[in-house]
Each structure stands twice: as C-alpha cells, then as structure tokens.
Design a protein around this motif. Structure first.
Motif, PDB file in Angstrom:
ATOM      1  N   SER A 211       0.848  -1.189   0.000  1.00 26.23           N
ATOM      2  CA  SER A 211       0.000   0.000   0.000  1.00 26.23           C
ATOM      3  C   SER A 211       0.882   1.236   0.000  1.00 26.23           C
ATOM      4  CB  SER A 211      -0.926   0.000   1.224  1.00 26.23           C
ATOM      5  OG  SER A 211      -0.169  -0.041   2.423  1.00 26.23           O
ATOM      6  N   MET A 212       0.282   2.384  -0.214  1.00 27.38           N
ATOM      7  CA  MET A 212       1.042   3.621  -0.255  1.00 27.38           C
ATOM      8  C   MET A 212       1.649   3.927   1.123  1.00 27.38           C
ATOM      9  SD  MET A 212       1.053   4.774  -3.298  1.00 27.38           S
ATOM     10  CE  MET A 212       1.611   6.458  -3.018  1.00 27.38           C
ATOM     11  N   PRO A 213       2.857   4.508   1.145  1.00 29.40           N
ATOM     12  CA  PRO A 213       3.473   4.864   2.426  1.00 29.40           C
ATOM     13  C   PRO A 213       2.610   5.855   3.199  1.00 29.40           C
ATOM     14  CG  PRO A 213       5.075   4.987   0.634  1.00 29.40           C
ATOM     15  CD  PRO A 213       3.735   4.802  -0.002  1.00 29.40           C
ATOM     16  N   HIS A 214       2.538   5.640   4.505  1.00 26.96           N
ATOM     17  CA  HIS A 214       1.770   6.527   5.384  1.00 26.96           C
ATOM     18  C   HIS A 214       2.737   7.249   6.310  1.00 26.96           C
ATOM     19  CE1 HIS A 214      -1.385   8.065   7.934  1.00 26.96           C
ATOM     20  NE2 HIS A 214      -0.848   7.479   8.990  1.00 26.96           N
ATOM     21  N   PHE A 215       2.782   8.571   6.225  1.00 25.71           N
ATOM     22  CA  PHE A 215       3.723   9.363   7.012  1.00 25.71           C
ATOM     23  C   PHE A 215       3.402   9.259   8.499  1.00 25.71           C
ATOM     24  CE2 PHE A 215       5.151  13.317   9.029  1.00 25.71           C
ATOM     25  CZ  PHE A 215       6.496  13.290   8.680  1.00 25.71           C
ATOM     26  N   GLU A 216       4.452   8.934   9.305  1.00 23.56           N
ATOM     27  CA  GLU A 216       4.256   8.782  10.744  1.00 23.56           C
ATOM     28  C   GLU A 216       5.272   9.574  11.559  1.00 23.56           C
ATOM     29  OE1 GLU A 216       4.168   4.607  11.619  1.00 23.56           O
ATOM     30  OE2 GLU A 216       1.987   4.556  11.324  1.00 23.56           O
ATOM     31  N   GLY A 217       6.040  10.428  10.918  1.00 25.55           N
ATOM     32  CA  GLY A 217       7.006  11.242  11.651  1.00 25.55           C
ATOM     33  C   GLY A 217       8.104  10.408  12.286  1.00 25.55           C
ATOM     34  N   LEU A 218       8.344  10.642  13.564  1.00 21.44           N
ATOM     35  CA  LEU A 218       9.439   9.982  14.276  1.00 21.44           C
ATOM     36  C   LEU A 218       9.011   8.709  14.998  1.00 21.44           C
ATOM     37  CD1 LEU A 218      11.158  13.127  15.827  1.00 21.44           C
ATOM     38  CD2 LEU A 218      11.883  11.836  13.812  1.00 21.44           C
ATOM     39  N   LYS A 219       7.828   8.200  14.663  1.00 18.89           N
ATOM     40  CA  LYS A 219       7.326   7.012  15.369  1.00 18.89           C
ATOM     41  C   LYS A 219       8.279   5.833  15.241  1.00 18.89           C
ATOM     42  CE  LYS A 219       3.416   3.804  15.604  1.00 18.89           C
ATOM     43  NZ  LYS A 219       2.081   3.451  15.053  1.00 18.89           N
ATOM     44  N   ASN A 220       8.810   5.589  14.034  1.00 15.64           N
ATOM     45  CA  ASN A 220       9.730   4.462  13.836  1.00 15.64           C
ATOM     46  C   ASN A 220      10.983   4.615  14.687  1.00 15.64           C
ATOM     47  OD1 ASN A 220       8.124   3.099  11.988  1.00 15.64           O
ATOM     48  ND2 ASN A 220       9.021   4.128  10.229  1.00 15.64           N
ATOM     49  N   TYR A 221      11.487   5.833  14.767  1.00 15.15           N
ATOM     50  CA  TYR A 221      12.703   6.065  15.551  1.00 15.15           C
ATOM     51  C   TYR A 221      12.437   5.879  17.043  1.00 15.15           C
ATOM     52  CZ  TYR A 221      14.991   7.834  11.368  1.00 15.15           C
ATOM     53  OH  TYR A 221      15.556   7.943  10.121  1.00 15.15           O
ATOM     54  N   ALA A 222      11.285   6.350  17.496  1.00 11.72           N
ATOM     55  CA  ALA A 222      10.931   6.186  18.911  1.00 11.72           C
ATOM     56  C   ALA A 222      10.811   4.711  19.263  1.00 11.72           C
ATOM     57  CB  ALA A 222       9.618   6.914  19.208  1.00 11.72           C
ATOM     58  N   GLU A 223      10.149   3.939  18.392  1.00 13.32           N
ATOM     59  CA  GLU A 223      10.007   2.507  18.641  1.00 13.32           C
ATOM     60  C   GLU A 223      11.357   1.813  18.600  1.00 13.32           C
ATOM     61  OE1 GLU A 223       7.831  -1.433  16.695  1.00 13.32           O
ATOM     62  OE2 GLU A 223       7.267   0.591  16.038  1.00 13.32           O
TER      63      GLU A 223
END
Length: 259
Positions: free
Chosen positions: A9-21
């Motif tokens: 699916s199309m990328p969904h912008f999540e900001g810094l969520k990946n980095y926080a996790e």
C-alpha cells in the motif's frame, strides 16, 4: 524511514514514530546493536593489524616466494566452499570436525551445538569473520609496502635507525597513508555490515537473536516482515554510525601520517 510502508500500500507518514520505537521499545534492535559493536570492536582492529602483520612478513620474502605466499594467503577468501568448510568444522553433531577432535581427546563427552548454542555462536561467528576479512586489506597493504621508497630506508640508517621494527614504525607506516586509510575504511565497512557469514552458518534469525547484527535485523524487518519503513529507519541508524566511526578513525590515521 518516516513512514509506515509494507510494499503493498502507499506509504503513510508517521514522523518519528519508527525512531521512537527503534530506540525505546525494540529490545531485539538493542541486542543487534550490542552484537554489532562487539563485532566491530573485536574483528575490526584484529583483522586490520593481522592484515598489516602478514603483509609485512610476506613482503620480506624473495620475489617468487612473496608472489606464491600472497596467492596462498588471499585465495581462501575467494573460495565458494568457504562456508561449507566452516559449517563442517563447527557442525553440531558428532561428525563435526571440532567436535570429533574434542571428543577424541576426552575434552567433551557429547557434541556441542556451536552454531545454535547462545553461549558459543557469537564467538564462532567472530572467528570466521576475522578469517574472511583478511582479503582486500591484505592486498592493499602488500601494494603499499611495495611502493615505499627504499631510499628512505638508507636515509633512516644514516639517521640512526638500526632494526626492522624501527623501520616499520618511523618509515614504512608513515609512507603508507593511503593504504592505511583505505584498509581502515574497508575494515569498518566489513565490521559494521556483518551479515552473510551469520546467515550462512547460524541461520536467520539466529537462536534468540544471540548473534544477529544491525544488518541481519534490517533484512529481517524488510524482507521477512515487509516493514520497509522500519527497515529504512534501521538503515539510517547504521549509516550514521558508520559515517561517524569512519570520520573519527580517518582523522586519526591522517594525523598519524602527517606526524
């Protein structure tokens, strides 16, 4: 790295969520970072100085012997059978070479699962990685030793240099600045990007992630779970880590060459 993207699916912008996790909620990633740093701290310097030592020793041989020894030393790193040989040596059954030797000497009473035991697998991978990383840097050092101006040794003898160790420290190494820098970059890259040897010998992922590195965990996130945004986050972290380390070591080597 700022998106939630699964390739379907199309990328969904999540900001810094990946980095926080990644830094605060992912214990496996922290284990992978620890393993990577262990690999880098041990295999990087050991391989670097081992390449320099063997190149220096072989360079002292006569021309024909030097060519033969260079080929013999470098050839194993190109062999497609390398992983098969190491897998046989550290096989976890009684037919594995190391287990056979230890059992015949009564050191152990039953086979050791070298590549699945969480207490031994990391050590085994480090040993194999050190062996495999002795190729390109070794050739670079041989080339650097061949290009040292021999008139410098004559001048050094006049100035008081009396043995080969002093020649190495005061003349040879300062004259090999480009080769020292190139080999350092190669060793840094090899140390921080260890993956093939782990996947070929210990599986993917390894038992309890005991010897997984940043690269294998990134591949697991992207290729197995299709978490491409998260995998990119791991890749960005690895890039920054390698960049900072490379700059620090390169600056130190350049200062050494100037001095």
């Amino acid at each position: 790295s700022f998106t939630d993207f699964n390739m379907l699916s199309m990328p969904h912008f999540e900001g810094l969520k990946n980095y926080a996790e990644l830094f605060f909620d992912d214990d496996v990633f922290l284990t992978a970072v620890r393993n990577t740093l262990i690999f880098a701290v041990i295999t990087g310097p050991v391989s670097y100085f081992a390449c320099l030592f063997f190149a220096w020793m072989i360079n002292e041989l006569p021309k024909t012997a030097r060519a033969v020894m260079t080929f013999i030393f470098y050839a194993p790193s190109m062999s497609v059978m390398l992983y098969v040989i190491w897998a046989y040596i550290f096989s976890g059954d009684m037919y594995g070479l190391l287990n056979q030797v230890l059992m015949s000497l009564n050191v152990i009473r039953e086979p050791i699962q070298w590549l699945t035991n969480t207490d031994t697998v990391l050590t085994v991978i480090i040993i194999v990685q050190i062996w495999m990383s002795l190729g390109t840097s070794f050739l670079a050092f041989i080339a650097g030793l061949q290009n040292v101006d021999y008139s410098l040794y004559e001048a050094g003898a006049v100035d008081g240099i009396r043995n080969r160790i002093q020649e190495l420290i005061y003349i040879t190494l300062p004259s090999m600045g480009p080769q020292l820098l190139f080999s350092a970059v190669m060793q840094i890259s090899a140390a921080f990007s260890v993956s093939d040897v782990i996947m070929n010998l210990a599986g993917w992922p390894t038992t309890e992630y005991s010897s997984d590195t940043i690269v294998t965990y990134m591949l697991d996130a992207g290729s197995t779970r299709y978490e491409m945004g998260y995998a990119c986050t791991i890749a960005v972290f690895l890039f920054v880590l390698m960049l900072v380390t490379n700059n620090v070591i390169s600056s130190a080597l350049q200062k050494f060459s100037r001095d």
